[in-house]
Write an enzyme that holds these catalytic residues in place. Structure first.
Site, PDB file in Angstrom:
ATOM      1  N   GLU A 126      -5.630  -4.438   3.122  1.00  0.00           N
ATOM      2  CA  GLU A 126      -4.304  -4.966   2.826  1.00  0.00           C
ATOM      3  C   GLU A 126      -3.422  -4.775   4.069  1.00  0.00           C
ATOM      4  O   GLU A 126      -3.464  -3.696   4.665  1.00  0.00           O
ATOM      5  CB  GLU A 126      -3.655  -4.245   1.639  1.00  0.00           C
ATOM      6  N   GLY A 266       0.138   5.538   2.635  1.00  0.00           N
ATOM      7  CA  GLY A 266      -0.167   6.622   1.707  1.00  0.00           C
ATOM      8  C   GLY A 266      -1.559   6.511   1.117  1.00  0.00           C
ATOM      9  O   GLY A 266      -2.346   7.451   1.151  1.00  0.00           O
ATOM     10  N   MET A 268      -4.558   3.318  -0.813  1.00  0.00           N
ATOM     11  CA  MET A 268      -4.855   1.912  -1.038  1.00  0.00           C
ATOM     12  C   MET A 268      -5.725   1.729  -2.281  1.00  0.00           C
ATOM     13  O   MET A 268      -6.713   2.430  -2.458  1.00  0.00           O
ATOM     14  CB  MET A 268      -5.554   1.351   0.221  1.00  0.00           C
ATOM     15  N   GLU A 269      -5.348   0.723  -3.058  1.00  0.00           N
ATOM     16  CA  GLU A 269      -5.909   0.557  -4.412  1.00  0.00           C
ATOM     17  C   GLU A 269      -7.179  -0.281  -4.480  1.00  0.00           C
ATOM     18  O   GLU A 269      -7.446  -0.886  -5.530  1.00  0.00           O
ATOM     19  CB  GLU A 269      -4.830  -0.081  -5.296  1.00  0.00           C
ATOM     20  N   ASN A 270      -7.997  -0.356  -3.429  1.00  0.00           N
ATOM     21  CA  ASN A 270      -9.223  -1.158  -3.455  1.00  0.00           C
ATOM     22  C   ASN A 270      -9.955  -0.996  -4.794  1.00  0.00           C
ATOM     23  O   ASN A 270     -10.094   0.108  -5.298  1.00  0.00           O
ATOM     24  CB  ASN A 270     -10.158  -0.707  -2.338  1.00  0.00           C
ATOM     25  N   HIS A 302      -0.240   5.996  -8.982  1.00  0.00           N
ATOM     26  CA  HIS A 302       0.164   4.684  -8.470  1.00  0.00           C
ATOM     27  C   HIS A 302      -1.061   3.832  -8.155  1.00  0.00           C
ATOM     28  O   HIS A 302      -1.177   2.686  -8.615  1.00  0.00           O
ATOM     29  CB  HIS A 302       1.030   4.880  -7.220  1.00  0.00           C
ATOM     30  N   GLU A 303      -1.980   4.386  -7.387  1.00  0.00           N
ATOM     31  CA  GLU A 303      -3.162   3.585  -6.995  1.00  0.00           C
ATOM     32  C   GLU A 303      -3.997   3.253  -8.219  1.00  0.00           C
ATOM     33  O   GLU A 303      -4.506   2.146  -8.356  1.00  0.00           O
ATOM     34  CB  GLU A 303      -4.002   4.319  -5.944  1.00  0.00           C
ATOM     35  N   HIS A 306      -2.549   0.434 -10.211  1.00  0.00           N
ATOM     36  CA  HIS A 306      -2.752  -0.877  -9.589  1.00  0.00           C
ATOM     37  C   HIS A 306      -3.975  -1.591 -10.171  1.00  0.00           C
ATOM     38  O   HIS A 306      -4.094  -2.813 -10.030  1.00  0.00           O
ATOM     39  CB  HIS A 306      -2.954  -0.726  -8.082  1.00  0.00           C
ATOM     40  N   GLU A 325       3.919  -4.193  -6.514  1.00  0.00           N
ATOM     41  CA  GLU A 325       4.422  -2.907  -6.031  1.00  0.00           C
ATOM     42  C   GLU A 325       5.612  -2.386  -6.837  1.00  0.00           C
ATOM     43  O   GLU A 325       5.637  -1.225  -7.234  1.00  0.00           O
ATOM     44  CB  GLU A 325       4.755  -2.989  -4.538  1.00  0.00           C
TER      45      GLU A 325
HETATM   46  N1  0A1 Z   1      -0.970  -1.256  -1.573  1.00  0.00           N
HETATM   47  C1  0A1 Z   1      -0.791   0.071  -1.085  1.00  0.00           C
HETATM   48  C2  0A1 Z   1      -0.006   0.163   0.161  1.00  0.00           C
HETATM   49  C3  0A1 Z   1      -0.691  -0.154   1.440  1.00  0.00           C
HETATM   50  C4  0A1 Z   1      -0.320  -1.251   2.148  1.00  0.00           C
HETATM   51  C5  0A1 Z   1      -0.864  -1.536   3.366  1.00  0.00           C
HETATM   52  C6  0A1 Z   1      -1.806  -0.677   3.855  1.00  0.00           C
HETATM   53  O1  0A1 Z   1      -2.362  -0.937   5.079  1.00  0.00           O
HETATM   54  C7  0A1 Z   1      -2.083  -0.304   6.170  1.00  0.00           C
HETATM   55  C8  0A1 Z   1      -2.204   0.419   3.157  1.00  0.00           C
HETATM   56  C9  0A1 Z   1      -1.648   0.676   1.936  1.00  0.00           C
HETATM   57  C10 0A1 Z   1       0.010   0.836  -2.111  1.00  0.00           C
HETATM   58  O2  0A1 Z   1       1.004   0.324  -2.622  1.00  0.00           O
HETATM   59  O3  0A1 Z   1      -0.322   1.951  -2.395  1.00  0.00           O
HETATM   60 ZN    ZN Z   2       1.248   0.107  -4.436  1.00  0.00          ZN
END
Ligand code: 0A1
Ligand code: ZN
Length: 876
Positions: A126, A266, A268-270, A302-303, A306, A325
């Protein structure tokens, strides 16, 4: 103008993709500098769109070969530029495309795409990182079913993880092995992840409410397994809570979390494979503070949340980022509120909103929760999209009521499941569930800036009539000079002078469930036949993300602080009182006068100390920050005067009520061993804020206690709080404690980060040299985002008087580091640059120096799109 900075992406230009991808097979053979990725894509023309050439996204890729239905495509049949690969003569039918790319994970300092962290391989896709792995339709509305085969040397990467469920694994010749992961849920590429490395695992399981057994795994660097227990516990609580609060059940057989030490954000929600900054996973009583535990709990939640709001339902395009978000922040805030104290959580969230989002909203980087255009999407992971986005959901809930809100959510979760949705589709679910017209409410998504609501109260003793006037105004923001009136729910209550709550019914205007809804520029509530003017408690629970201007008297504040039935507004009464004193103090200091101190304020605090809710009292005692005061002053800010004003008020309070604070500190001494629960955390917070005031007001007592606490603490919360107090007071005790701490934790990067931050935040002229010196510390690295943020980021964002030094040396240091960092990691450089966003509010000399530093950054060539975008907007 550089080509990258000229590129503008507009919401109005959205068109659906001409091609869709049904399935993707990724075959990655991991190697430090030559990772080979074979991507097999099954494409088909989008039946709803006219046919067109296939334009795939790519970024810094080395293409080895390209084949269409297994036939190699000659180089003459496609073109590649810096950001795309275009296939000119694509058949107008489904076909298979095989793309082979070569990657160099060791050289990937941007930490986007596939990279190495502490020897492990991991990915971050992301928002636009997948295009750094293979050529692809890297946009969230292209959703495909992914299968991932990972091949690696067994000794280098014994653990191989991918999205979804593991379907196969085995050995290969010459010490290699492989694993195949399959994710049955179609998803956009930004949710793709793979991990390979030497990792330790902490396992658990969770049975969903329909009986699906889910294997849980938290993977950390070997040797740190004993610090992953709290994260696992938080995960299990999150999974249960999401079933209960939103009916959301997990949908795979495994859920894995991997903690890495190099990460831009912080976490990432893969899908099925969350990747975390290890700062938000690892905790032990000796190394993590109560705040760390609370952050871990919130970010794990949070993750995980998601999975429904983000993954099952994703965004049509990146303009809709707040769809996942804002909603997911709202959900994690509610989770933490349920797990901890709701009032204290709300106060912490509002503090954060005001300090981060309000500052953004009133400066050059202000943008709507759903922006209309962007240059670089990485720069839109902002407090506005996240935190203000969450506030909009909270307002929606207030406006509709809990029941209709839940019905709207249920409808959203079923109707939009499996789709890439928009804010309009989200809002329509609430319209359909409630029968309400939400057209006006929806404007919150498109209008930037924080509405200011002025409340005027008029009481006529002769007739007993009491009128409350409401006027709203939103200041202009970049690109939006004129503003419309918003729908603003304002929760209200009334009190008599003795603190009794009054139930008042207006003769004109409407209050429903204690909420008045301001819908136009001006409105009024009228009450008749009152004996005296009631005390108005407005914006209770912070029912809308606005600035409230109201002339509450000090006497009224004191009544509210003692009696308001809304704990948020009890806290707000104290904050408002303190802010008034702090602002006046800063202005006095600037004009060379001594500030006036109102002893009634300290008396009221002393009285508040006797309350039962320790966490809440700790919040009441914690004064607004220097940045908060500067924001309230708004123009011609002298950061030194602000610092002196705040220090002066702390000192005056500490002098006046030091003995009470001392007694409280003693009474809160705990004999039990550390537990991270919110109740005991609240007691520690109160004890430590009391000690801080005592150390400023009565240093002869307080500093000795701080030294004692530093030495005897059995947990990081108390130890670090004591160190932070000592750090505010120059002298040998401080240096000794700092040296001791560094030795005690020299092998622990996350703890050293705290040590860096603490020193970077000391509001003294010597700090600049200290920061420079610390950049040479063996534990520091410019390449690691956590280290850089903890030292340079903290200096720029949390030490306003030193970053904004009158001689400009703070700007010089930070701007040079930004320029350097931009070459390796533009995202992190752009984030640190954000500290300059308040430059126009400074007094003229500093303003000129800050501008010069910004211009120097702007003049660099090359400059990343990330930094170029922020610096251009900051200067505009
Ligand atoms: N989607 C994640 C935030 C996130 C966005 C970009 C990133 O790349 C560097 C990493 C994480 C969240 O909201 O937790
Ligand atoms: Zn998020």
């Amino acid at each position: 103008m550089r080509p990258d900075s000229a590129r503008i992406i507009r919401l109005a230009d959205y068109t659906a993709p001409a091609w869709l991808i049904e399935t993707v097979h990724i075959d990655a053979t991991l190697d430090d500098t030559r990772t080979r990725v074979i991507a097999t894509l099954h494409l088909k023309p989008n039946p709803n769109m006219a046919s067109g050439p296939l334009v795939l996204d790519g970024d810094e890729l080395v293409l080895e070969s390209l084949a269409l239905d297994d036939v190699t495509i000659p180089t003459s049949a496609y073109t590649i530029d810096r950001r795309t690969l275009t296939l000119n003569n694509t058949p107008n039918r489904p076909f298979k495309l095989t793309v082979i790319t070569l990657l160099d994970p060791a050289a990937n300092t941007q930490l986007m795409g596939l990279y190495r962290s502490s020897g492990n391989y991991c990915t971050q896709c992301e928002a636009e990182g997948f295009r750094r792995i293979t050529f692809f339709l890297d946009r969230p509305d292209v959703m495909a079913v992914f299968t991932t085969r990972i091949v690696a040397k067994k000794d280098e990467a014994p653990v191989l993880l991918g999205n979804g469920n593991r379907v196969e694994a085995g050995d290969l010749p010459d010490g290699w092995h492989y694993a195949i992961w399959h994710d049955p849920h179609p998803k956009p590429a930004y949710l793709f992840a793979l991990v390979g490395g030497r990792l330790g695992k902490v396992g658990g399981s969770f049975t969903t409410r329909s009986g699906r057994k889910v294997e849980l795994g938290i993977y950390v660097e070997s040797g740190k397994e004993n610090r992953a227990g709290y994260a696992l516990d938080a995960l299990i609580r999150s999974m249960r809570w999401d079933e209960e609060a939103f009916g959301c059940e997990y949908d795979l057989d495994v859920f894995n979390i991997v903690a890495v030490s190099d990460f831009n954000m912080g976490a990432m929600e893969n899908k099925g494979l969350n990747i975390f900054n290890d700062k938000y996973v690892l905790a032990s009583p000796e190394t993590a503070t109560d705040a760390d535990y609370a952050n871990i709990e919130a970010i794990i939640a949070h993750e995980y949340f998601h999975n429904w709001t983000g993954n099952r339902i994703t965004c049509r395009d990146w303009f809709q980022l707040c769809l996942k978000e804002g909603l997911t922040v709202f959900r994690d805030q509610e989770f933490s509120a349920d797990q901890r104290s709701r009032a204290v959580k709300r106060i912490a969230d509002v503090r954060n909103l005001r300090s981060q989002q309000f500052t953004e909203d009133s400066g050059p980087l202000a943008h709507p929760v759903r922006p209309y255009e962007y240059h670089e999407i990485n720069n839109f992971y902002t407090p506005t999209v996240y935190e203000k986005g969450a506030e909009l959901i909270r307002m929606l809930k207030i406006l509709l009521g809990a029941e209709l809100f839940r019905q709207g959510m249920d409808l959203y979760l079923t109707r939009c499941d499996g789709t890439a949705a928009t804010i309009e589709e989200f809002i329509q679910c609430f319209v359909d569930a409630s029968g309400r017209d939400l057209t006006h409410f929806a404007k919150w998504y498109g209008q930037a800036g924080t509405p200011h609501v002025a409340i005027t109260e008029i009481f006529d003793p002769a007739s007993g009539q009491y009128r409350i006037g409401f006027t709203q105004m939103t200041p202009a923001t970049p690109g939006q000079p004129a503003k419309e009136a918003m729908v603003i729910p304002i929760a209200l209550a009334f009190f008599a002078k003795d603190g009794q709550e009054l139930k008042l019914k207006p003769s004109l205007g409407q209050i429903d469930n204690d909420v008045f809804v301001l819908e136009s520029e001006k409105s009024e509530l009228v009450f008749e036949a009152l004996k005296e003017k009631p005390i108005l408690s407005a914006l209770r629970g912070f029912s809308a993300p606005i600035v409230l201007q109201i002339d509450t008297t000090d006497e009224e504040r004191l009544v509210m602080l003692a009696h308001d039935t809304d704990p948020f507004n009890r806290w707000q009464a104290a904050q408002g009182y303190a802010m008034k004193l702090l602002k006046a103090g800063a202005i006095a200091k600037r004009e060379g006068r001594e500030p006036y101190f109102d002893s009634r304020f300290a008396d009221a605090l002393a009285h508040a100390l006797r309350g039962q809710d320790h966490a809440l009292i700790a919040q009441v005692l914690a004064l607004p920050s220097e940045n908060d005061i500067a924001r309230e002053i708004g123009a011609d800010v002298d950061p030194d005067a602000v610092r002196e004003s705040r220090l002066g008020l702390r000192k005056a309070i500490g002098e006046q009520i030091g003995h009470e604070l001392h007694a409280l500190w003693l009474s809160l001494t705990s004999t039990e061993s550390y537990r991270p629960d919110s109740k005991s955390a609240g007691s520690r917070a109160l004890r430590n804020v009391a000690l801080d005031l005592l150390a400023v007001g009565m240093p002869e007592i307080g500093l000795g206690l701080a030294e004692q606490q530093y030495r005897s603490a059995d947990n990081m919360t108390d130890r670090f709080a004591a160190l932070a107090i000592l750090a505010q007071h120059s002298g040998p005790a401080r240096e000794e404690a700092l040296t001791h701490f560094a030795h005690a934790f020299e092998t622990d990067p996350l703890v050293l980060d705290k040590w860096f931050s603490l020193q970077a935040s000391i509001p003294e002229a010597e700090t600049l040299d200290r920061v420079k010196r610390l950049m040479g510390h063996p534990g520091f690295s410019m390449k690691n985002p956590n280290r850089l943020r903890s030292l340079v980021g903290a200096f720029a964002a949390s030490n306003p008087s030193q970053f904004n030094r009158a001689d400009g040396a703070g700007y010089d240091l930070v701007s040079d580091i930004i320029i350097n960092t931009d070459r390796a990691n533009p995202q992190v450089a752009a984030r640190i640059l954000g500290a300059f966003k308040t430059w126009r509010t400074l007094e003229p000399k500093r303003r000129a120096l800050a501008e010069a530093a910004l211009r120097k950054i702007a003049d660099q060539d090359p400059l990343s799109p990330d930094v170029s975008d922020i610096v251009t907007r900051t200067l505009a």
